[in-house]
Scaffold this active site. Structure first.
Site, PDB file in Angstrom:
ATOM      1  CB  CYS A 162     -25.665  16.168  -8.061  1.00 17.52           C
ATOM      2  SG  CYS A 162     -23.975  15.549  -7.927  1.00 17.52           S
TER       3      CYS A 162
ATOM      4  CG  HIS B 118     -25.787  12.655  -4.955  1.00 17.36           C
ATOM      5  ND1 HIS B 118     -26.024  13.075  -6.239  1.00 17.36           N
ATOM      6  CD2 HIS B 118     -26.945  12.850  -4.272  1.00 17.36           C
ATOM      7  CE1 HIS B 118     -27.269  13.501  -6.345  1.00 17.36           C
ATOM      8  NE2 HIS B 118     -27.853  13.380  -5.156  1.00 17.36           N
TER       9      HIS B 118
END
Length: 961
Positions: A240, A907
């Site tokens: 990510c 994230h």
């Protein structure tokens, strides 16, 4: 009846056969369909012209159908374009082949028939799938043209089996015949998107549909064909951090112009070529797949930066720097192969021309006012963020590991424990407070074997250079440990304080009524060497005699006053060198923590001889008594001296069985507090000390108590004046130069003074000093050897020549000294002020907010909180020189990276601006999208501005655009 039934039974067979035939027909051009499925799509402009477009298109009917339709759903399966809830229509007859409950239904899109305006579902890439309703609609109705609702760039002709071009030439001009249809589709798409999101949140299904998966959603302005499609990127395993950076890079107009210019004719290295493919897949006419797989580009990048291989989490800012550096290095290497010189104006790489800026660092001396300006290039600005300091925690008691008590040593019963006191340094005197608060002194008398204990009043203590003085706590510790024997290490004197009562109780248990006095028969010059001494002990009690002690004290004072310095020097010369060295070292240690009066008396000379008197010791004192004069020629004494020195340095281990080594007593591992950064191990899962290796401190918050923290405030803090002082003082060149000249002048002046003083000592310099060159010239004219008058002149000429020669020597010596001084580097540290400004504004401004930090203990922490930023930012107040002719440094937000979570795990998501190229400052014409790996959804600008940004990308607004 039976025949009719047979005929009816054959009907579905024919349908199946027709489907198989259509399947074969749809698979006839495998090259085109296969290439499209793989993502290697050719441009739509290169397709052949369709002969059915002008005949089959019914534009008015299609526009009316779009305006009148309330919901965009498939007419066969009733599946919506955005909801995709999988509900069946009543007329579907429960056929499994066309049911939306099929798992493959997620890979379908809505297609609009350009002849009747009917909505039917089909494949996301191409509508010619074998189980698509759009193919069935075309076969039943004989309609040939369709357009995809989610991506109006896709127009398909079933008879031609190819994509239709977006633009068509009409009277030499390229026009899009379906531009009105596209505008209506775009307007309905945004309205249905908002209503669908609201319905999902109200119905409670927001967990699935709140992150709407806009697979191939139309985000580009069709009139401005330089837009792009925001498409998701496949997560390759904790990538990510990579996907969020790539989404922002793909949204930058300057990079798109470079990689898509002339269809990528300027091919670069492997990394640039793989990046060009990614840009090609985001073109509006190439939006045939929902998600892009960046495996090829990521693998090419990892070959240059292997630290990003694997499935570990990394910092997105670190990846951005490595990626830009790799692209720039690759381009520079290719230019060197092609023979492009670095002096060329076009020698700047693509990365430098897009992201490259320049800062100017101005340092001014506060003494002389001299200033220096240094220019430094940058690709991004890393701005520190003010944060709130966590409140100081209550000091917790430090729990030090207790010493492991050794098992008691077995000693013969006839040997008293008191005999172990002989292992203490010879003549050691302990003082301690008894229960009445008076000082109890232990004296060692070499003439008597009996010990005496008496209360003493506090008074001056006479010390010698070979006396070691320790504090009260150390004295009580040594007294409490005297019953178990001395372990040979002075570290035992460092320990918890033991009261006098406890010590007396311990000594009574061992059969010792009071503190013991040791009689030293033979003293050795080492604190840890066992002397030939005997200690008198028994049941007899030691009576204190204050008067006797006072008399002894007076005799000691008189003896000190009558000492002669010669005797002292003679006594010092007879001492062993090793002993004197140790005594000096111990005397320095005795000054620590002692009274001023005692410290002064420690500098006196040792007056003691063999028949010394008892020594009076004050409170909190431990004294090592002096030793007898022993010749260092004795082998045994030499060995003992060596043992003494090695004991002090810690390089010798005595062979005594009673010796206990406490050298590693304080070598305890430092334990850290806080969670650990990184993947948990088995030890962490089971509660074992995984924290000792790496830890994470408590998350900190942004300090917005005084003013709200913003990017402008961080820029102001970055460009404010900074004072350089102390260790950070500036090396001023001007002050160094002035000091150097001043020293040269002083040196020259001193040389002149020395030469004058030396010439003055000869006695004739003053007489001939004023004549100088004139007398020399006269001597040069008188060169007749017969002239007797010249004799004196020649002799004077010799003196003159000697004088001139000596002057030349002094001058050459002075010049040589000046040259030596000039070669010496003289640095002068001065307090100065430093200010950093932006000298050159880059086309793309990258701002990195320092949210991650590491303290001195190596603990990592993240700074949580919102840092305010604007869509448009002006850098004129942070520039070094005001912009006059060029465009002002005004930037508009292009995208950002946000990190959610902690240091252990989190994230990265990206917010990017989609749609047309930015030409105005009006933000109403553009849409913003939140991209989390493969998921894309449209968001408002307000939500973007309220995100916790980590990296910001700003594009400069030029007037020519």
């Amino acid at each position: 009846m039976g025949k009719k039934a047979k005929k009816k039974a054959r009907a579905p067979t024919k349908e199946i056969q027709t489907m198989e035939i259509s399947k074969k027909v749809s698979e006839e051009p495998p090259s085109q369909a296969g290439e499209i499925a793989e993502g290697d799509v050719k441009a739509v402009k290169e397709t052949q012209a369709c002969v059915h477009f002008d005949k089959a298109l019914n534009l008015e009917k299609v526009l009316d159908k779009i305006k009148s339709s309330r919901q965009i759903k498939c007419a066969e399966c009733n599946e919506g374009v955005y909801g995709k809830r999988g509900t069946k229509a009543k007329g579907s007859k429960g056929k499994k082949d066309f049911s939306s409950s099929d798992p493959k239904s997620n890979n379908k899109a809505i297609w609009l028939c350009l002849e009747c305006g009917c909505y039917v579902c089909g494949g996301v890439g191409l509508p010619n799938g074998p189980q698509s309703h759009v193919l069935r609609h075309s076969r039943v109705t004989r309609h040939r043209l369709v357009i995809q609702w989610e991506n109006p760039q896709l127009r398909w002709c079933f008879p031609c089996q190819l994509l239709l071009p977006v633009e068509k030439e009409d009277n030499g001009e390229k026009k899009d015949v379906l531009s009105e249809v596209v505008k209506l589709i775009k307007g309905r798409s945004l309205n249905n998107l908002a209503s669908s999101d609201i319905e999902d949140q109200c119905s409670g299904s927001g967990s699935i549909t709140s992150d709407i998966k806009l697979e191939g959603a139309v985000t580009s302005d069709i009139e401005a064909r330089d837009g792009y499609v925001v498409r998701g990127l496949v997560n390759l395993g904790n990538t990510c951090f990579f996907n969020s950076i790539m989404q922002n890079l793909l949204s930058l107009d300057r990079l798109r112009d470079h990689f898509l210019k002339e269809n990528g004719s300027g091919v670069g290295g492997p990394l640039a070529s793989s990046l060009r493919k990614l840009f090609t897949e985001t073109k509006p006419e190439a939006g045939l797949k929902s998600v892009i797989n960046p495996r090829a580009f990521f693998g090419s990048f990892c070959s240059k930066a292997p630290q990003f291989r694997g499935y570990d989490q990394h910092d997105s800012h670190e990846l951005l720097r490595c990626l830009l550096d790799s692209l720039s290095t690759e381009e520079s290497a290719l230019r060197k192969k092609r023979g492009v010189s670095d002096n060329d104006e076009k020698s700047t790489t693509l990365i430098e021309s897009v992201f490259g800026g320049e800062t100017s660092s101005i340092v001014s001396c506060m003494e002389c006012g001299h200033s220096s300006k240094v220019y430094e290039p940058f690709l991004d600005l890393s701005l520190p963020v003010p944060f709130k300091k966590s409140p100081p925690k209550k000091p917790q008691p430090v729990s030090r590991a207790k010493k492991a008590k050794l098992p008691p040593k077995r000693v013969p019963k006839n040997v008293s424990k008191v005999s172990k006191v002989s292992k203490v340094l010879p003549g050691m005197v302990l003082s301690e407070l008894n229960s009445s608060g008076k000082s109890m002194a232990v004296t060692a008398d070499s003439d008597t074997s009996c010990s005496s204990l008496a209360p003493l009043d506090n008074g001056p203590v006479l010390e010698t250079p070979s006396v070691l003085t320790l504090d009260n706590n150390q004295a009580s510790e040594s007294a409490s440990q005297s019953d178990t024997g001395f372990d040979g290490s002075w570290l035992d004197f460092i320990g918890p304080e033991t009261s006098g009562d406890e010590t007396n109780l311990d000594m009574q248990e061992d059969g010792i009524d009071n503190v013991i006095t040791a009689e030293v028969n033979q003293i050795v010059p080492s604190p840890n060497i066992v002397a030939n001494s005997s200690v008198s002990s028994g049941d007899q009690t030691l009576e204190g005699n204050t008067e006797r002690l006072m008399q002894d004290y007076e005799e000691i004072a008189k003896a000190e006053a009558n000492l002669d310095e010669k005797d002292v020097q003679a006594m010092q010369s007879d001492e062993c060198p090793a002993t004197s060295g140790i005594s000096a070292e111990f005397s320095q240690a005795s000054c620590i923590g002692c009274d001023p009066g005692i410290g002064e008396s420690s500098s006196s000379v040792n007056p003691w001889d063999e028949e010394e008197l008892p020594l009076v010791v004050a409170d909190s004192q431990i004294l090592y008594m002096p030793y007898k004069e022993i010749s260092c020629n004795d082998k045994s004494v030499e060995g003992e001296c060596e043992a003494s020195s090695s004991f002090v340095t810690g390089d010798h281990e005595p062979q005594n069985s009673d010796f206990v080594d406490f050298g590693g007593l304080f070598d305890e591992p430092e334990t850290t507090e806080g969670p650990v950064f990184g993947p948990p191990s088995k030890a962490e899962a089971s509660g074992v000390g995984f924290m000792a290796f790496s830890s994470e401190s408590d998350p900190e918050e942004i300090d917005d108590s005084d003013l709200p923290v913003s990017v402008e405030r961080c820029l102001g803090h970055f460009t404010k004046h900074e004072i350089l002082s102390d260790d950070n003082a500036w090396n001023c060149e001007n002050c160094s130069k002035n000091l150097k000249l001043q020293r040269l002048r002083e040196k020259r002046k001193s040389n002149e003074d020395e030469s004058r003083s030396s010439n003055t000592s000869n006695g004739w310099v003053k007489e001939n000093e004023d004549e100088g060159f004139g007398e020399t010239e006269i001597l040069a004219v008188k060169q007749d050897p017969n002239d007797t008058s010249c004799v004196k002149d020649h002799s004077s000429d010799g003196r003159k020549a000697a004088r001139i020669h000596s002057a030349d020597e002094s001058e050459s010596k002075g010049t040589q000294d000046e040259d030596e001084d000039s070669e010496k580097v003289i640095t002068v540290k001065r307090d100065a002020t430093k200010k950093v400004l932006i000298n050159k504004a880059p086309p793309v401004l990258t701002i990195h907010l320092k949210r991650f930090s590491q303290d001195l203990r190596g603990r990592l922490s993240k700074l949580n909180g919102h840092v305010a930023f604007k869509e448009v930012i002006d850098l004129r107040q942070y520039m070094d020189s005001r912009c006059s002719g060029e465009d002002p440094p005004v930037y508009r937000l292009a995208g950002l990276v946000e990190h959610s979570g902690t240091m252990r795990g989190g994230h990265y998501v990206a917010y990017v601006r989609g749609g047309q190229r930015v030409k105005e400052t009006d933000s109403s014409s553009t849409a913003w999208y939140n991209v989390s790996d493969a998921y894309v959804r449209q968001v408002s600008l307000e939500k973007v501005l309220h995100s916790e940004a980590y990296i910001l990308f700003y594009e400069r607004i030029f007037s020519q655009e």
